[in-house]
Design an enzyme around this catalytic site. Structure first.
Site, PDB file in Angstrom:
ATOM      1  N   ASP A 208      13.802 -32.686  62.154  1.00 36.18           N
ATOM      2  CA  ASP A 208      13.387 -33.451  60.976  1.00 36.18           C
ATOM      3  C   ASP A 208      12.320 -34.483  61.353  1.00 36.18           C
ATOM      4  O   ASP A 208      12.402 -35.128  62.401  1.00 36.18           O
ATOM      5  CB  ASP A 208      14.622 -34.155  60.407  1.00 36.18           C
ATOM      6  CG  ASP A 208      14.359 -34.849  59.094  1.00 36.18           C
ATOM      7  OD1 ASP A 208      13.941 -34.166  58.140  1.00 36.18           O
ATOM      8  OD2 ASP A 208      14.578 -36.079  59.016  1.00 36.18           O
ATOM      9  N   GLU A 274       9.416 -30.040  61.839  1.00 34.64           N
ATOM     10  CA  GLU A 274       8.922 -30.450  60.528  1.00 34.64           C
ATOM     11  C   GLU A 274       7.934 -31.577  60.778  1.00 34.64           C
ATOM     12  O   GLU A 274       8.322 -32.719  61.035  1.00 34.64           O
ATOM     13  CB  GLU A 274      10.056 -30.940  59.623  1.00 34.64           C
ATOM     14  CG  GLU A 274       9.550 -31.296  58.222  1.00 34.64           C
ATOM     15  CD  GLU A 274      10.361 -32.396  57.541  1.00 34.64           C
ATOM     16  OE1 GLU A 274      10.353 -32.430  56.299  1.00 34.64           O
ATOM     17  OE2 GLU A 274      10.973 -33.230  58.229  1.00 34.64           O
TER      18      GLU A 274
END
Length: 560
Positions: A208, A274
């Site tokens: 993330d 990401e």
């Protein structure tokens, strides 16, 4: 045929990965909230679909200030979602069915309920416990002003003041304090986390906000000035690697360190970043000594326009190839408007304005949106590299744009002063059956309503309504994934010359061609055997009594 065997260290290069948002996938205990046992119960759906891996969005202990991305313990399971034993059963069953398991890793921040942060608050200014996070004195006569003008992704200042007068950094919600990745204890703790899940059989990690871990924390901290309100522009304007908290060059040291941990396993564990940064910079995260892959968001953001999509595909393949990675493709995820709705919005439309209107301005034609989504999916699945599928897109689910404001859960709604509606519309729980208070989402002996309300039209999208139905979106995905596994070869494509305006056409090998008609009119069907079409083909009769077949608008075909 792609080698996805357990012994192939490069299985991820051409894989199809299915994203599971656990709280909205399936609820086994009947409390209205999805859980790990629910995921395990529905794994046969993924195996029958034909995907190669599942990616689990956060299932860790969390107070859900940001949908589970506010993690209180990176090495445990939220009790509402199950136990570590439940996770072990899930992983074992997935592997038995031939599915790889990827888990979300959230390294930029913790929950404010994390033991470290509670210790830091209790310890007070200057205590070593605060060094794991980013605490600073404020500006102004009495420290009443934030240390910098840095802005939170969710709106407002990225700094929160605590009762003793200091401020802590939170690039996301105030319940998500940023970690200090210059601290060796933070780095060692995440090495431990990588090993913890790898030892439990996890095959890979989705990282993330991979671009945000390192910050320029040299005093005095730097303001962004006129760039503070526009993070994307700041990344574009500032020299690469010099933004005070995004995409700094030092972040790659962390991932090279992680690669040594991941490579200690057989086969090596994979990872995908990401990283919301420009393509050439994003590719750096996917170098062989770092994270293998990085999500390609240009493809997700591209409009339904031939030259734009072609340029994105060409550039994405080139940037991945330059670092020895394979490309990634994604159309929907837990953070964006579902593509069955998004692709029907006018060019340049404001997704948030559309959501604030409850999906009424402009009103999206549901069937036209589904048609375009199916065409986009077949195009994506024909591309070299790995594809990431978001739960429910195999059913053709549209965005639930008209959720009443009183049920919204996303912190974006409140933290932006109720000006951004947030991401709840793509997180509405899945419909499995055509009837019942939760359309089969909740079990446990007595169905209850799901944690986010499902619209009545979900009944016609349910798995039960589409299972075995010729032409249904579910069966289209199953057929496409079965064919893709047989046809996918290499990591190159060749664009076909002399295509009609509004048409994309490329070959992957001598016996596989993909053609997409993005124009508003039918076009002649290219020669070859039609293996699969996203919509039925048009039969065109000529005045002389002969006929031919046409490729309708918003349609993709695969040809042999």
């Amino acid at each position: 045929m792609t080698d996805l065997s357990s012994g192939n260290p490069d299985w991820w290069r051409q894989a199809v990965v299915y994203q599971v948002y656990p709280r909205s996938f399936a609820d086994a205990d009947g409390d209205g909230l999805g859980d790990l046992r629910g995921v395990t119960d529905r794994l046969p759906h993924l195996a029958a679909l034909g995907v190669d891996a599942l990616w689990l969005s956060p299932f860790y202990p969390s107070e859900l200030a940001d949908g589970g991305y506010d993690v209180a313990d990176h090495r445990d399971v939220d009790p509402r979602l199950g136990t570590l034993a439940d996770f072990d059963v899930l992983a074992a069953e997935a592997h038995r069915l031939g599915l790889k398991v990827i888990v979300d890793l959230v390294p930029n921040h913790t929950s404010h309920r994390h033991a470290w942060f509670e210790e830091a608050l209790a310890a007070g200014p200057g205590a070593p416990a605060r060094d794991r996070y980013v605490f600073r004195d404020g500006r102004g006569r009495s420290g009443e002003l934030p240390p910098t003008d840095w802005q939170s992704v969710f709106g407002g200042s990225a700094w929160q003041r605590v009762p003793d007068g200091q401020w802590y950094l939170h690039l996301f919600a105030r319940e998500q304090p940023d970690l200090n990745w210059g601290h060796e204890e933070v780095r060692e703790d995440f090495r431990t986390t990588l090993r913890f899940w790898s030892d439990r059989g996890v095959d890979g990690f989705r990282v993330d906000v991979a671009h945000a871990l390192t910050k320029d924390l040299a005093d005095p901290l730097r303001d962004l000035g006129e760039l503070a309100e526009d993070g994307d522009r700041a990344l574009a304007v500032l020299p690469p690697g010099t933004h005070p908290f995004y995409d700094r060059d030092e972040v790659h040291e962390i991932y090279r360190d992680w690669r040594r941990v991941l490579d200690a396993y057989t086969p090596p564990r994979t990872a995908v970043a990401e990283a919301w940064v420009p393509g050439a910079r994003r590719a750096l995260y996917a170098r062989p000594d770092e994270l293998n892959q990085a999500f390609n968001f240009e493809y997700l953001q591209a409009g339904w326009a031939t030259e734009e999509i072609r340029a994105v595909i060409t550039d994405s393949l080139a940037t991945a190839r330059a670092v020895g990675a394979s490309a990634t493709w994604v159309l929907s995820n837990h953070d964006v408007v579902r593509h069955a709705s998004r692709l029907m919005l006018p060019p340049g439309a404001d997704d948030n304005a559309w959501l604030l209107s409850g999906g009424r301005t402009p009103r999206v034609d549901e069937q036209a949106g589904l048609r375009r989504a199916r065409a986009a999916t077949l195009l994506m699945l024909a591309l070299p590299g790995s594809s990431y599928v978001y739960q429910g897109e195999e059913l053709g689910l549209p965005e639930v744009a008209d959720l009443p404001v009183e049920v919204l859960q996303d912190p974006l709604w409140e933290q932006t002063g109720r000006t951004r509606k947030g991401r709840d519309g793509c997180r509405v729980p899945l419909p499995w059956t055509t009837t019942g208070p939760s359309y089969g989402f909740s079990g446990g002996g007595g169905e209850v309503e799901a944690w986010l309300p499902q619209p009545s039209y979900f009944a016609r999208y349910a798995v039960q309504a589409q299972e075995g139905v010729e032409g249904s979106t579910l069966e289209l995905y199953r057929t496409a994934l079965r064919l893709r596994r047989k046809l996918a070869q290499g990591e190159e494509l060749t664009w076909q010359p002399d295509t009609p305006p509004g048409v994309l056409s490329f070959t992957r090998s001598d016996d596989w061609r993909c053609v997409t008609n993005l124009s508003p009119a039918p076009v002649p069907l290219p020669p070859g055997e039609v293996l699969l079409s996203s919509t039925p083909l048009d039969d065109h009769d000529h005045d002389d009594g002969t006929g031919d077949r046409r490729l309708p608008p918003d349609t993709t075909i695969w040809l042999a």
